[in-house]
Write an enzyme that holds these catalytic residues in place. Sequence first.
Site, mmCIF file in Angstrom:
data_model
loop_
_atom_site.group_PDB
_atom_site.id
_atom_site.type_symbol
_atom_site.label_atom_id
_atom_site.label_comp_id
_atom_site.label_asym_id
_atom_site.label_seq_id
_atom_site.Cartn_x
_atom_site.Cartn_y
_atom_site.Cartn_z
ATOM 1 N N ALA A 213 5.618 4.368 2.143
ATOM 2 C CA ALA A 213 6.293 5.562 2.655
ATOM 3 C C ALA A 213 6.738 5.382 4.100
ATOM 4 C CB ALA A 213 5.365 6.770 2.541
ATOM 5 N N GLY B 196 0.814 -1.200 0.000
ATOM 6 C CA GLY B 196 0.000 0.000 0.000
ATOM 7 C C GLY B 196 0.850 1.253 0.000
ATOM 8 N N CYS B 197 0.237 2.372 -0.357
ATOM 9 C CA CYS B 197 0.991 3.630 -0.495
ATOM 10 C C CYS B 197 1.491 4.151 0.848
ATOM 11 C CB CYS B 197 0.135 4.671 -1.208
ATOM 12 S SG CYS B 197 -1.510 4.929 -0.493
ATOM 13 N N TYR B 198 0.604 4.264 1.843
ATOM 14 C CA TYR B 198 1.044 4.712 3.163
ATOM 15 C C TYR B 198 2.071 3.737 3.742
ATOM 16 C CZ TYR B 198 -2.355 8.488 4.071
ATOM 17 O OH TYR B 198 -3.066 9.672 4.066
ATOM 18 N N ALA B 199 1.841 2.451 3.520
ATOM 19 C CA ALA B 199 2.762 1.443 4.052
ATOM 20 C C ALA B 199 4.148 1.605 3.451
ATOM 21 C CB ALA B 199 2.218 0.043 3.772
#
Length: 340
Positions: free
Chosen positions: A149, A144-147
């Site tokens: 970063a 995932g994107c937040y994961a």
Amino acid sequence: MNVGLVGVTGYSGSVLYELLLRHPNVGKVNLYGHSQKVAQPLEEVLPQLRRRDNILPYDSADIMKSNDMVFFATSAGVTTKLAQPFIENDFPVIDLAGDFRLKADVYEKWYKKPAPQSDYLAKAHYGLADFTSSKGSKYVANPGCYATATILALAPLVKNHLIDPSSIVVDAKSGTSGAGKKLSQSTHFSQTNENLQLYKVNQHQHIPEIVQELQKWDKDLPYIQFTTTLLPLTRGIMASCYAKAKSDVTEEKVQEAFSQTYSDDTFVNATEGVFPNLKQVIGTNFCDIGYQLNPVTHQIVIVSVIDNLLKGAAGQAIQNFNQMFEFKPDAGLDLIPVLP
């Protein structure tokens, strides 16, 4: 090689399609809609791409016959229902959704959807491309994107046991494209413009994904405090992370941890005392990181920025694709930031 793409109409899917069109090792991209019954001209749904391709009806047998691998850029819950024939035939899949990232019980708790079968989950590889290679894998769960970063920001400290594992606080912010195309009150222009909104506080589905991966490096890490804010812009994620350094940790140890972790990384740049901004990564597959140890509070602050649709989705999918088929690491990813 021929590549299938299921889900071109979403934000991540359309960006992935653009990357595949320019990839030097891709000859043809075949498009499919997971609920498509008849062919539909792509220009009807994405006229700005100026392509005369068709979105073809979904048929797993036809996808495997006509392609060498397939990407799924679909909503959560779709690949749980559709992955079976590909897994049973060892057909290469890169899945941008969250269905195969977590253990079954954790997925059902956080996504509120039925999980894939456990034997199918066991065959999935979590494709955090900067730490694990997808070479030899047949089913890759794209992070995932937040994961992405957040894990990239914290990995050097957690791997080297430089912080109190119970002290992690993450203040993460994202542009509206992270919510996808589905209309909602919170992403309406009149609501997001000139506004900041917290959402899914302590409830975001990327929390267990982050914890799961960090625990591979430190089993004593119990949890993280994770807050998300919606920014009044289209693309980009900034994850500001804070953690208490252990008593014997120095600036030199922190610098050494980041240097050793990312010195040979194609897409991650980490710099002590220089904090990045979103514009330096938007339109690219880079993750830029700034970090600093506060000598007074002994807290470490780490700021990580990515383009959520590239490094946080389509770009990392291409990284996994390149690893899976042993292409150059940056094949199809020679991108420059969107300026100004």
